[in-house]
Design an enzyme around this catalytic site. Sequence first.
Site, PDB file in Angstrom:
ATOM      1  NE  ARG A  58      -3.260  -3.726  -1.453  1.00  0.00           N
ATOM      2  CZ  ARG A  58      -2.613  -4.455  -0.543  1.00  0.00           C
ATOM      3  NH1 ARG A  58      -1.293  -4.526  -0.571  1.00  0.00           N
ATOM      4  NH2 ARG A  58      -3.269  -5.128   0.378  1.00  0.00           N
TER       5      ARG A  58
ATOM      6  CE1 TYR B 150      -8.238  -3.399  -2.098  1.00  0.00           C
ATOM      7  CE2 TYR B 150      -9.835  -4.832  -1.029  1.00  0.00           C
ATOM      8  CZ  TYR B 150      -9.239  -3.593  -1.171  1.00  0.00           C
ATOM      9  OH  TYR B 150      -9.659  -2.546  -0.390  1.00  0.00           O
TER      10      TYR B 150
ATOM     11  NE  ARG C 280      -3.422  -2.354   2.842  1.00  0.00           N
ATOM     12  CZ  ARG C 280      -3.062  -3.484   3.458  1.00  0.00           C
ATOM     13  NH1 ARG C 280      -1.833  -3.608   3.971  1.00  0.00           N
ATOM     14  NH2 ARG C 280      -3.915  -4.494   3.564  1.00  0.00           N
TER      15      ARG C 280
ATOM     16  CG  HIS D  86      -5.477   0.175  -3.826  1.00  0.00           C
ATOM     17  ND1 HIS D  86      -4.798   0.192  -2.618  1.00  0.00           N
ATOM     18  CD2 HIS D  86      -6.365  -0.842  -3.720  1.00  0.00           C
ATOM     19  CE1 HIS D  86      -5.265  -0.749  -1.832  1.00  0.00           C
ATOM     20  NE2 HIS D  86      -6.214  -1.398  -2.475  1.00  0.00           N
TER      21      HIS D  86
ATOM     22  CG  HIS E 197      -5.818  -8.831   1.729  1.00  0.00           C
ATOM     23  ND1 HIS E 197      -6.063  -9.065   0.398  1.00  0.00           N
ATOM     24  CD2 HIS E 197      -5.740  -7.477   1.858  1.00  0.00           C
ATOM     25  CE1 HIS E 197      -6.136  -7.907  -0.240  1.00  0.00           C
ATOM     26  NE2 HIS E 197      -5.945  -6.946   0.617  1.00  0.00           N
TER      27      HIS E 197
ATOM     28  CE  LYS F 196      -5.997  -0.973   5.159  1.00  0.00           C
ATOM     29  NZ  LYS F 196      -7.310  -1.186   4.515  1.00  0.00           N
TER      30      LYS F 196
END
Length: 297
Positions: free
Chosen positions: A241, A273, A145, A238, A264, A169
């Site tokens: 990505r 995604y 990211r 993104h 993830h 994250k």
Amino acid sequence: MEEIQVTFLNMLKVERNFSAHTLKSYHDDLVQFNHFLEQELINLRTFEYKDARNYLSYLYSQNLKRTTVSRKISTLRTFYEFWMTQDETIINPFVQLVHPKKENYLPQFFYEEEMEALFETVAKDTKKGLRDRVILELLYATGIRVSELVNIQLKDIDMSLPGVKVLGKGNKERFVPFGEFCRQSIEQYLREFKPIQHTKHSFLLVNMNGAPITERGVRYVLNDVVKRTAGVTEIHPHKLRHTFATHLLNQGADLRTVQSLLGHVNLSTTGRYTHVSNQQLRKVYLNAHPRAKKESK
């Protein structure tokens, strides 16, 4: 903004380690919600289920995408869940609200020849080109990211494997390998890009003044590259990505591996995604289905 809302945002920042971009989204969602309360003369504490339904209708009347409406409702549901932990008299008015269905869409990605065109555009013999190439190489080679990219420090780069350690994250750390093209670009950048040689910090990517580059700065770099690349009209971090994941899957990588590389938690998130191109789907189908091809006699 109410004091409990400020406390909620601080909790997201300190305890959940949300990025500045995510925090801004939560903040803006709360500001819009407060504006609705003022218009309708509704008190935050007495807001109830029927009001939540009216707010959902209000959001749709703003011609917002279902994904945006879904996110805004999720923000408020999370906010009230937090408030309930601070005050036993609070009831979550959004808990029974049916979550808006998200639109199904194929994430945008670049074809391999488009990526080659982007790399060809970036100068190899200028200071700015050295830095811009590392940005492009890292985003495409690792699928990280943009928030993870700008926080990479020199100690996070391992040239022996090679790969990079990133903090994702939820403050979760992961290691993502990268290839020879990316390694060589980083080595040349560290060796020849003067601004980074005189910094007092340890961030890998810097602007032309030697300060750590921002997410906005990365987007500016990418947009500048696109403007000078024939046949490519749109780019954002993104999208690279998506491209990273798509190209891995097209070359046979399994979904679990891609999930790990992307950072993830749930496999279903990776499924949303990532996707394979229509050409690849047809190729797999033709090779796998017994009646896909008619044998010549």
